[in-house]
Motif scaffolding. Sequence first.
Motif, PDB file in Angstrom:
ATOM      1  N   GLU A  13      -7.467 -13.061 -17.057  1.00  0.00           N
ATOM      2  CA  GLU A  13      -6.801 -11.760 -16.992  1.00  0.00           C
ATOM      3  C   GLU A  13      -5.302 -11.891 -16.770  1.00  0.00           C
ATOM      4  O   GLU A  13      -4.553 -10.969 -17.057  1.00  0.00           O
ATOM      5  CB  GLU A  13      -7.403 -10.915 -15.868  1.00  0.00           C
ATOM      6  N   VAL A  14      -4.881 -13.038 -16.253  1.00  0.00           N
ATOM      7  CA  VAL A  14      -3.472 -13.277 -15.946  1.00  0.00           C
ATOM      8  C   VAL A  14      -3.036 -14.567 -16.633  1.00  0.00           C
ATOM      9  O   VAL A  14      -3.788 -15.549 -16.670  1.00  0.00           O
ATOM     10  CB  VAL A  14      -3.237 -13.371 -14.424  1.00  0.00           C
ATOM     11  N   GLN A  15      -1.830 -14.541 -17.180  1.00  0.00           N
ATOM     12  CA  GLN A  15      -1.274 -15.708 -17.859  1.00  0.00           C
ATOM     13  C   GLN A  15       0.093 -16.066 -17.283  1.00  0.00           C
ATOM     14  O   GLN A  15       0.786 -15.212 -16.718  1.00  0.00           O
ATOM     15  CB  GLN A  15      -1.053 -15.414 -19.348  1.00  0.00           C
ATOM     16  N   MET A  16       0.486 -17.326 -17.463  1.00  0.00           N
ATOM     17  CA  MET A  16       1.889 -17.680 -17.310  1.00  0.00           C
ATOM     18  C   MET A  16       2.464 -17.818 -18.709  1.00  0.00           C
ATOM     19  O   MET A  16       1.946 -18.561 -19.540  1.00  0.00           O
ATOM     20  CB  MET A  16       2.106 -18.959 -16.522  1.00  0.00           C
ATOM     21  N   LEU A  17       3.513 -17.051 -18.962  1.00  0.00           N
ATOM     22  CA  LEU A  17       4.190 -17.058 -20.257  1.00  0.00           C
ATOM     23  C   LEU A  17       5.457 -17.894 -20.154  1.00  0.00           C
ATOM     24  O   LEU A  17       6.246 -17.718 -19.218  1.00  0.00           O
ATOM     25  CB  LEU A  17       4.539 -15.624 -20.661  1.00  0.00           C
ATOM     26  N   PHE A  18       5.646 -18.791 -21.106  1.00  0.00           N
ATOM     27  CA  PHE A  18       6.856 -19.604 -21.189  1.00  0.00           C
ATOM     28  C   PHE A  18       7.602 -19.250 -22.466  1.00  0.00           C
ATOM     29  O   PHE A  18       7.018 -19.263 -23.543  1.00  0.00           O
ATOM     30  CB  PHE A  18       6.518 -21.096 -21.205  1.00  0.00           C
ATOM     31  N   VAL A  19       8.869 -18.917 -22.340  1.00  0.00           N
ATOM     32  CA  VAL A  19       9.737 -18.702 -23.496  1.00  0.00           C
ATOM     33  C   VAL A  19      10.783 -19.809 -23.450  1.00  0.00           C
ATOM     34  O   VAL A  19      11.605 -19.857 -22.532  1.00  0.00           O
ATOM     35  CB  VAL A  19      10.395 -17.317 -23.467  1.00  0.00           C
ATOM     36  N   VAL A  20      10.737 -20.703 -24.437  1.00  0.00           N
ATOM     37  CA  VAL A  20      11.564 -21.913 -24.415  1.00  0.00           C
ATOM     38  C   VAL A  20      12.564 -21.847 -25.566  1.00  0.00           C
ATOM     39  O   VAL A  20      12.223 -22.119 -26.722  1.00  0.00           O
ATOM     40  CB  VAL A  20      10.685 -23.177 -24.548  1.00  0.00           C
ATOM     41  N   PRO A  21      13.814 -21.459 -25.275  1.00  0.00           N
ATOM     42  CA  PRO A  21      14.820 -21.423 -26.342  1.00  0.00           C
ATOM     43  C   PRO A  21      14.996 -22.794 -26.989  1.00  0.00           C
ATOM     44  O   PRO A  21      14.914 -23.831 -26.319  1.00  0.00           O
ATOM     45  CB  PRO A  21      16.088 -20.981 -25.607  1.00  0.00           C
ATOM     46  N   LYS A  22      15.232 -22.801 -28.275  1.00  0.00           N
ATOM     47  CA  LYS A  22      15.467 -24.059 -28.968  1.00  0.00           C
ATOM     48  C   LYS A  22      16.808 -24.638 -28.534  1.00  0.00           C
ATOM     49  O   LYS A  22      17.658 -23.923 -27.991  1.00  0.00           O
ATOM     50  CB  LYS A  22      15.394 -23.825 -30.471  1.00  0.00           C
TER      51      LYS A  22
END
Length: 450
Positions: free
Chosen positions: A300-309
Amino acid sequence: MIALRPRPLVSTFMHILPGAPLARALPAILLATSAWLFGCSREDSHVQVEEVRSGLHRDTTPGLSDDERTQFARGQADFAVDLYRTVGASADHANRNLFLSPVSLSTVLAMTYGGARGSTAEGMRKALRYELPDDRIHAAFDDLDLALSSRGQNVSGKDPFRLRVVNSAWAQKGMVFEAPFLDNLAVNYGTGVKVVDFKTATDASRRTINGWVDEQTEQRIPEVFPEGQLSADTRLALVNAVYFKAAWAEEFDARQTKSEPFMTLDGRTPTVSMMHGVFKTFYLDAEDYEAAALWYQGFEVQMLFVVPKPGKFETVESSLTGGKMLDVLGGLGRAALTLALPKFRLDDSFDLEAPLTAMGMGAAFSDAADFRGMAAESLKIGKVVQKTFVSVDEHHTEAAAASATGMEPVAYSPPPPPVTLTVDRPFLAAIVDTRTRSLVFFGRILDPSN
């Protein structure tokens, strides 16, 4: 005893200082948010705690429509990103790691908003990105709080899932509140008002509040109000705490964790503990960034990673909006992900008056503040503080500022395409409640070694 003042006004949570004639500076409201886990409250031996509560019961079925939930989620995401950008650009936090709990802050400010009137209310509504009508805002926070508190109820094991949100209000004995203020606390936030004596027992009152937060956050935030932050002029202290601790649905292989370089924005290459694992999860490859999400137990819960190039961090950060964060969540596709992610641990505190003023709610901090919907005294917000903690390792994430429904991961058939993501450069991270699309925690990791 706290007196009730019957007026048809909505009430809110806040830390308040005594009122004053218009010719003098107004007493201040102090707001504290904590990102952490809570247990049972305790009484401090220095101060006897009495609680005054509305006779109304909590509304456990606020009945939001799907459209209202969508509007609310969009506004909350916009607020989260606005807060991140404003705090991240401040002198105290520029070019530093940053991890905030937008949910914790927005909850305590929502309690305060209910007592705001005139230009004070208008400024807060703008800064807090409210899209729903006033009569639905508190119901939306009730709905969110109940949803988050329901997570992980059926998850068991040696490291059980915990996500908890707790609210409390601490008032000067003898203070006169509007009856709707207490009603709102009870119906939408599940709390009453605890009575202490800021005037003659300031430090004992401070220790009592800190002791409550310390226990509610399992000793992660022992001092939400440092010595000297409360005064004899304090009239109401509003505290919201969020605690989250959960094991990954699929853990990293601790045997593969090793020291590896991490490229910071200024070109340094500190050595970090890099975790490694292969996951059936979700991934997105966009023009300027890659993104991935890892499930926690319960799905139900996630860790989201946004990794800029490489070379794109400033581009991604400067163009960030709440809508784009929600678009990232919606754009993730299935993948067999080979992931390298640094371990990290952050412990920070934030004085949020300047950022919130910059976001448009400066009137609430001024002597012209109008909180007539809260109490008989003239009041203003004196301080808004937040303390946060996060720790990520091979087995779990622990965070504080706190499967439930038997959900199971999506069946991966046919097998998803294999992809590799090595997070060896600055990235954004969020702990997301997927059903409400709430950014419970949100921040950036510029240097995991710091």
